[in-house]
Design a protein around this motif. Structure first.
Motif, mmCIF file in Angstrom:
data_model
loop_
_atom_site.group_PDB
_atom_site.id
_atom_site.type_symbol
_atom_site.label_atom_id
_atom_site.label_comp_id
_atom_site.label_asym_id
_atom_site.label_seq_id
_atom_site.Cartn_x
_atom_site.Cartn_y
_atom_site.Cartn_z
ATOM 1 N N LYS A 17 -2.287 -11.404 11.670
ATOM 2 C CA LYS A 17 -2.370 -12.376 10.580
ATOM 3 C C LYS A 17 -3.529 -13.299 10.913
ATOM 4 O O LYS A 17 -3.633 -13.791 12.045
ATOM 5 N N ASN A 32 2.501 -5.601 8.736
ATOM 6 C CA ASN A 32 3.344 -5.828 7.560
ATOM 7 C C ASN A 32 4.822 -5.653 7.912
ATOM 8 O O ASN A 32 5.677 -6.371 7.414
ATOM 9 N N GLU A 55 -1.172 -4.125 2.981
ATOM 10 C CA GLU A 55 -1.929 -5.378 3.111
ATOM 11 C C GLU A 55 -1.628 -6.339 1.965
ATOM 12 O O GLU A 55 -1.438 -7.541 2.170
ATOM 13 N N SER A 82 -2.371 -2.352 10.014
ATOM 14 C CA SER A 82 -1.869 -3.081 8.837
ATOM 15 C C SER A 82 -0.397 -2.783 8.559
ATOM 16 O O SER A 82 0.366 -3.680 8.193
ATOM 17 N N ILE A 91 -3.366 -10.992 5.918
ATOM 18 C CA ILE A 91 -3.483 -9.925 6.912
ATOM 19 C C ILE A 91 -4.959 -9.648 7.173
ATOM 20 O O ILE A 91 -5.806 -9.868 6.307
#
Lengths: 575, 84
Positions: free
Chosen positions: A75, A36, A530, A32, A82
């Motif tokens: 994604k 990101n 997230e 994650s 996410i």
């Protein structure tokens, strides 16, 4: 401790030491935070800017039991946000034994081109043309790949649904017997793998390059104590081996929380026909296996091998969520049909939950009759045949609802609910609504806390305390998914020394102090990354809501609705 | 304790059935208890410890240990659950 970066545009592979900013991260936290940081939030999930991450948990590949857990992240084409989809089998342990902290798949091969990523016992990787495997279902693919590379490999792959880039497509991975029956089902990550042109990842087993444990003696001693606690617990030591997760059918149904016929009722009148108890008796009578090891290093053996009347293999493992989605949710009380649907989903590469709920929506709209198992089998086959309806069904419940102009679609952020109706377990309303994952039960399972009558702390029909319970469980689970401990081996955490043992093992691996605050900070780091990604992708508080059916339609027989207000939902996370 | 008796149908789930060879998978078995008994009394009679107990339902509703039973009740008894 390396990243293996595979660029599908250039067909190039590079190896790099894990950069300092990602040091000590694993599993969901690593995937994650990476997404990101590196994936543009507004990018096309099926485009070359998206990245597909395969990250074993921080404790995968160590001597601790039940840690072969792989976080697959990207994604999501299903939610637009996410996604981390967590799967067992053997691959996480195998990657960790090769010292691979993450595989990072970047770019995309030209449309129609497919490759296999092959990683050998030395950790050397190559991309191999997979044109000959195009269109294969997962069981046939795995057989062919085992013939080519030998059986001592974990195979993680997509079926036709992933190649078609459908939003309910799963990524399947092999279990301890080498069958592709373990699914990273949620979020449509099979479609992302298909968009990259990656048909399979083949990983050699038995690598000797696992991360060094700074204090191996303490780690092993603590891991032994943890394993003993898991064995001693009645649920993980006795109930799960005997009955598997299907043991949940009867109590959840009895509690009026088993969503039935597209969540029109909380009780299925024929639940006993599809219960864990009935299934176990049927499997035993037919000569199948009720106590079965699905994942590397597992001591619980919650898996099973479902066989037909002649004793021939049908599928492994028939789980609670699948029995619900393909059973109660569709009004189907035939376990043989459920088992066949489970196999078909694994073989075509589909999430059983999204697919089952999508069919329930179609039945609710009158497209087919509730309870018609043969119609369900035919509908799933349509996905592989790529018929017009098959393409819609393979994109999940929201796509079906839109096509049939039907409003009763139980999805949150585009992803279906799970097998706990939020109207009779209010805490699950908070988890479904506020998890960055969309409708998801593992993100924050607060069912046990809600059974106040027998030891729980919350009134399941009241909003009081539900936000706090869901928040704390979501933070905790984000940490669990990052270290890579199996959800069911969490029984080892039940005692105070249980969670202390986890902190001790993290310290023994890293050489750095780790305690209660660090555990919370780990979970928060995941959720912050997230939610930040989702905000940048366009999500607002209004996406942290349930469909109106849950607020407006009382659920028989208890006739409750969701009573958590929007303000309470918004107070779950202040970031 | 009252002197009349009542018949209670009990269906056990999970591995609670072990140790009860007469337990029918769909109908469970019948227990005769003294009038006025509670859910807790029934569990004591069956020697099911509270640590092995998850929930008890009567007619689709969860009932607590102190709930009074009436003649002809059907109770479903489950183990603690975890997980997902």
């Amino acid at each position: 401790m390396i990243f293996l970066k595979i660029n599908m545009n250039r067909k190039s592979i590079s190896v790099e030491d894990v950069p300092q900013e990602y040091a000590g991260l694993g599993g969901r936290c690593l995937s994650s935070v990476l997404i990101n940081n590196e994936v543009p939030a507004t990018s096309d999930p099926l485009g070359s800017e998206n990245k597909l991450i395969f990250a074993p948990g921080y404790l995968s590949g160590t001597p601790l039991i039940n840690t072969s857990r792989l976080s697959i992240g990207a994604k999501s084409p299903l939610t637009g946000g996410i996604k981390e989809s967590n799967v067992g089998g053997t691959v996480a342990a195998d990657l960790a034994h090769l010292g691979i902290t993450a595989l990072i798949i970047e770019g995309a091969a030209p449309a129609g081109e497919y490759y296999i990523l092959k990683i050998d016992i030395n950790g050397d990787a190559e991309l191999v043309d997979a044109d000959q495997h195009k269109g294969l279902r997962t069981y046939a693919l795995v057989e062919k790949l085992k013939q080519t590379y030998g059986s001592k490999h974990s195979i993680t792959c997509i079926g036709p649904a992933g190649e078609f880039q459908l939003a309910a497509a799963s990524i399947q991975t092999t279990d301890a017997d080498g069958r592709p029956c373990r699914a990273a089902g949620r979020g449509g990550l099979g479609a992302v793998m298909g968009s990259k042109g990656l048909k399979a990842v083949v990983v050699a087993q038995g690598g000797k390059r696992a991360d060094t444990l700074k204090d191996a003696a303490t780690f092993k001693e603590t891991a032994r104590a943890y394993a003993q606690a898991v064995k001693a617990d009645e649920f993980s030591g006795e109930v799960l081996p005997e009955l598997g997760t299907a043991v949940l059918v009867e109590p959840i149904n009895a509690a009026g929380a088993f969503p039935t016929r597209n969540a029109r009722s909380g009780q299925f009148e024929n639940a006993t026909k599809i219960s864990g108890e009935t299934m176990a008796a049927m499997i035993k009578e037919r000569g199948g296996k009720t106590t079965h090891k699905g994942c590397a290093g597992c001591i619980i053996n919650c898996s099973n091998e479902f066989v037909d009347k002649a004793g021939a293999y049908v599928t492994s493992s028939l789980e609670y969520e699948t029995i619900w989605a393909m059973g109660g949710m569709m009004g189907n009380d035939d376990l043989d049909v459920i088992a066949r649907l489970d196999f078909l989903c694994d073989d075509i590469g589909l999430d059983t939950m999204s697919t089952g709920v999508a069919m329930a929506v179609a039945m609710d709209a009158g497209y087919r009759q509730f309870g018609d198992g043969q119609a369900a089998i035919a509908m799933v086959e349509e996905i592989a045949e790529r018929t017009d309806f098959g393409k819609i069904l393979g994109n999940g419940p929201a796509a079906v609802g839109k096509h049939l102009n039907h409003e009763r679609v139980p999805v949150i952020k585009g992803q279906s609910m799970a097998a706990y109706d939020p109207r009779t377990i209010q805490g699950m309303a908070v988890t479904y609504a506020t998890s960055p994952m969309g409708g998801d039960h593992t993100a924050g399972w607060v069912v046990d806390q809600n059974l106040k009558e027998f030891g729980g702390t919350l009134d399941r029909f009241s909003a009081e305390g539900q936000v706090e319970a869901s928040r704390n469980t979501q933070i905790h689970m984000a940490a669990v998914d990052s270290v890579g401990i199996c959800d069911f081996a969490q029984t080892g955490l039940a005692s105070p020394e249980g969670i202390q043992n986890v902190y001790k093992m993290i310290t023994a691996k890293s050489g750095k102090p780790f305690g209660e605050d660090d555990w919370s900070q780990l979970g928060l780091k995941v959720l912050k990354a997230e939610r930040e990604f989702n905000r940048r992708a366009g999500f607002t508080n209004r996406d942290d809501r349930l469909p109106k059916m849950f607020y407006e339609e009382p659920l028989p027989p208890l006739n409750k609705v969701v009573v958590i207000s929007d303000e309470e939902m918004d107070s779950t996370f202040d970031f | 304790m009252e002197h009349w008796q009542m018949r209670i149908q009990v269906i056990l789930f999970g591995t609670l059935r072990k140790g009860f060879p007469d337990h029918d998978p769909t109908r469970g078995f019948e227990v005769v208890l003294a009038g006025g008994s509670s859910v807790g009394d029934l569990l004591d009679y069956l020697e099911i410890s509270r640590s092995k107990l998850g929930l008890v339902t009567k007619g689709g509703v969860l009932v607590k240990a102190d709930a009074k039973l009436t003649d002809g009740d059907c109770l479903r008894v489950f183990q603690p659950i975890a997980g997902g």
